[in-house]
Scaffold this motif. Structure first.
Motif, mmCIF file in Angstrom:
data_model
loop_
_atom_site.group_PDB
_atom_site.id
_atom_site.type_symbol
_atom_site.label_atom_id
_atom_site.label_comp_id
_atom_site.label_asym_id
_atom_site.label_seq_id
_atom_site.Cartn_x
_atom_site.Cartn_y
_atom_site.Cartn_z
ATOM 1 N N GLU A 100 -38.175 59.150 -35.360
ATOM 2 C CA GLU A 100 -39.623 58.979 -35.385
ATOM 3 C C GLU A 100 -40.287 59.811 -36.481
ATOM 4 N N ASP A 101 -39.587 60.877 -36.948
ATOM 5 C CA ASP A 101 -40.158 61.713 -38.003
ATOM 6 C C ASP A 101 -40.350 60.943 -39.299
ATOM 7 N N ALA A 102 -39.614 59.832 -39.452
ATOM 8 C CA ALA A 102 -39.740 59.062 -40.688
ATOM 9 C C ALA A 102 -41.165 58.565 -40.895
ATOM 10 N N LEU A 103 -41.908 58.361 -39.802
ATOM 11 C CA LEU A 103 -43.271 57.854 -39.929
ATOM 12 C C LEU A 103 -44.251 58.931 -40.384
ATOM 13 N N ARG A 104 -43.805 60.180 -40.491
ATOM 14 C CA ARG A 104 -44.698 61.237 -40.966
ATOM 15 C C ARG A 104 -45.095 61.058 -42.424
ATOM 16 N N PHE A 105 -44.362 60.210 -43.145
ATOM 17 C CA PHE A 105 -44.749 59.996 -44.546
ATOM 18 C C PHE A 105 -46.187 59.504 -44.646
ATOM 19 N N LEU A 106 -46.670 58.854 -43.590
ATOM 20 C CA LEU A 106 -48.042 58.350 -43.598
ATOM 21 C C LEU A 106 -49.069 59.470 -43.543
ATOM 22 N N ASP A 107 -48.698 60.623 -42.967
ATOM 23 C CA ASP A 107 -49.671 61.682 -42.702
ATOM 24 C C ASP A 107 -49.636 62.820 -43.710
#
Length: 491
Positions: free
Chosen positions: A206-213
């Motif tokens: 799920e950490d992969a979606l941190r690129f958005l933030d």
């Protein structure tokens, strides 16, 4: 770090010289053989000095070139940075391409896997506990694709920063083929700083979606709806916000009809792994000049005539042994040919107990020389349908403590393949007289490393001799198990 030039010793040089001067001299022609050995003893010191000086000069040149390259890299020279980063990107599953440097900011285009190539089902269980496949909802499939894209973005950013140490930020834009139009479009872009990437923990999927933030001015075609759910469609982003993106798309080809790689082929062109046994063999800067070549450059007289074509090699069976002729002591040429998978040739120089005296007696792709040049790997290259890796062993130049030389192969450590994947595998050995031997090791499906043959000291009628034994015995745990068996420290 530039590797040191190989250390060469007088025994090696003498063995090379004797192999040259004894060509064509009959074994019973004692006077001629004595004269040939005398010429070899005269030539060997000069040959050794010349090769040592030449290799030292090459290392100095390589060191100067490396320093110049390093200074260009840390100065963010555009050509140097892009070449280094693209080399690092070449084996990525989502191909990335560095396209420019502005100050300390690197621009990268990444080719993300198309949504249509993602699975439509996922493993599950029925109400009764039986395994089954469940159809993914459109939204779940998009989430899977987005997580994959985020993973590839993070990996690309981390690798870019690791390769270019003076780059402080990366502008990254992501291309994919859009599901509705089947044409390329940008689906994400933004700027990510080194500090943001290196200070963020990356542990769970799920950490992969941190690129958005954690990026700056990040735009993504997958958005969050008013109800808090992800959108279930993927649409192209507006490229007018970022200069250059629309121009890049305008010149991109969905399908290449010119034979040239198109932007749509980035994932194929840049994502293909470059193998060590590629068609174009790597050039060894520390190639040792053969004695015959050195002699040609330093001698005004004619060289000995080449020998007649060699006889066919003698085929060996597992367990067979034979006494090597004395000429083989001066230079035994080894070649391992194979197809079907990748493998590496290794040599172990061992004592009477079958163990190396130190790690320096282990000859492999990261340490291709041992015993001052008496044993060395010559590299691997493609020859027609087969890959061939070669080595030379100067038995007469080995120190007395070396009682055995194990000739082994191991499967590529980056794969999970066994020796059973090798086809047309054969070990070939010959010497200057044309005497040759070949052995086909078994295609063992349960082992990943194998000792194909062994050279060992022997005594016959109170005289020293070297013998060759065909083996074909292996280790299931690959190179690590093989190295440990011969006393090499494996971390």
């Amino acid at each position: 770090m530039i590797p040191d030039a190989p250390r060469l010793g007088l025994p090696w040089a003498l063995a090379e010289a004797q192999a040259f001067h004894l060509q064509g001299v009959g074994r019973l022609a004692r006077a001629e053989r004595a004269a040939a050995k005398g010429r070899a003893e005269q030539d060997a010191p000069a040959y050794l000095a010349a090769e040592t000086a030449r290799l030292s000069a090459i290392r100095e040149q390589l060191t100067a070139e490396a320093e110049q390259w390093w200074q260009a890299l840390i100065s963010d020279d555009e050509d140097t940075v892009c070449e280094a980063v693209n080399t690092a990107f070449s084996d990525n599953p989502a191909a990335g391409c560095a396209v420019g440097v502005d100050g300390s900011v690197l621009s990268v285009v990444m080719r993300q896997q198309d949504l249509d190539s993602m699975p439509t089902q996922t493993p599950g269980v029925t109400s009764s506990g039986r395994p089954t496949l469940k159809n993914l909802t459109k939204r779940d499939r998009v989430l899977w694709w987005l997580t994959s894209m985020g993973s590839n973005i993070v990996a690309t950013l981390k690798e870019g920063f690791a390769t270019a140490p003076a780059i402080t930020a990366i502008d990254l834009a992501v291309l994919t083929r859009l599901p509705d139009t089947q044409r390329l479009g940008f689906v994400a872009y933004g700027r990510w700083t080194r500090q943001a990437i290196e200070s963020t923990p990356w542990r769970e999927p799920e950490d992969a979606l941190r690129f958005l933030d954690i990026g700056q001015d990040v735009a993504c075609s997958v958005t969050t709806t008013a109800s808090g759910n992800l959108s279930s469609t993927i649409k192209a982003l507006d490229t007018s916000r970022v200069p250059g993106l629309q121009d890049l798309l305008d010149h991109a080809q969905d399908e290449s009809d010119t034979g040239e790689p198109s932007l749509a082929d980035l994932d194929v062109t840049l994502g293909a792994s470059t193998r060590r046994d590629d068609q174009a063999p790597l050039t060894d800067p520390y190639r040792i000049r053969p004695f015959s070549e050195w002699k040609q450059d330093t001698s005004a007289g004619p060289l000995p005539a080449p020998l007649a074509p060699p006889a066919p090699p003698a085929a060996l069976i597992p367990g067979q042994t034979l006494v090597l002729p004395e000429e083989a002591w001066q230079g035994l040429r080894v070649a391992f040919s194979f197809a079907g998978a990748d493998a590496d040739l290794t040599l172990f120089l061992t004592d009477v107990d079958g163990r190396v005296a130190g790690d320096e007696d282990f000859v492999f792709y990261n340490q291709p020389f041992a015993a001052d040049g008496a044993a060395r790997l010559l590299g691997k290259q493609q020859e027609g349908p087969h890959a061939v890796e070669r080595a030379t062993v100067h038995l007469a130049a080995l120190p007395e403590r070396v009682r055995r030389v194990a000739v082994a192969v191991n499967m590529d450590v980056d794969t999970d393949l066994t020796c059973g994947s090798l086809t047309h595998a054969a070990l070939y050995m010959d010497c200057v007289t044309g005497a040759a031997w070949t052995f086909q090791p078994p295609a063992a499906p349960d082992i990943r490393a194998m000792v194909v043959a062994e050279l060992y000291r022997h005594t016959i009628d109170n005289r020293p001799a070297w013998k060759l034994r065909a083996l074909g015995q292996g280790w299931a745990d690959g190179l690590d198990g093989l190295a440990r068996a011969y006393g090499v420290d494996v971390e």
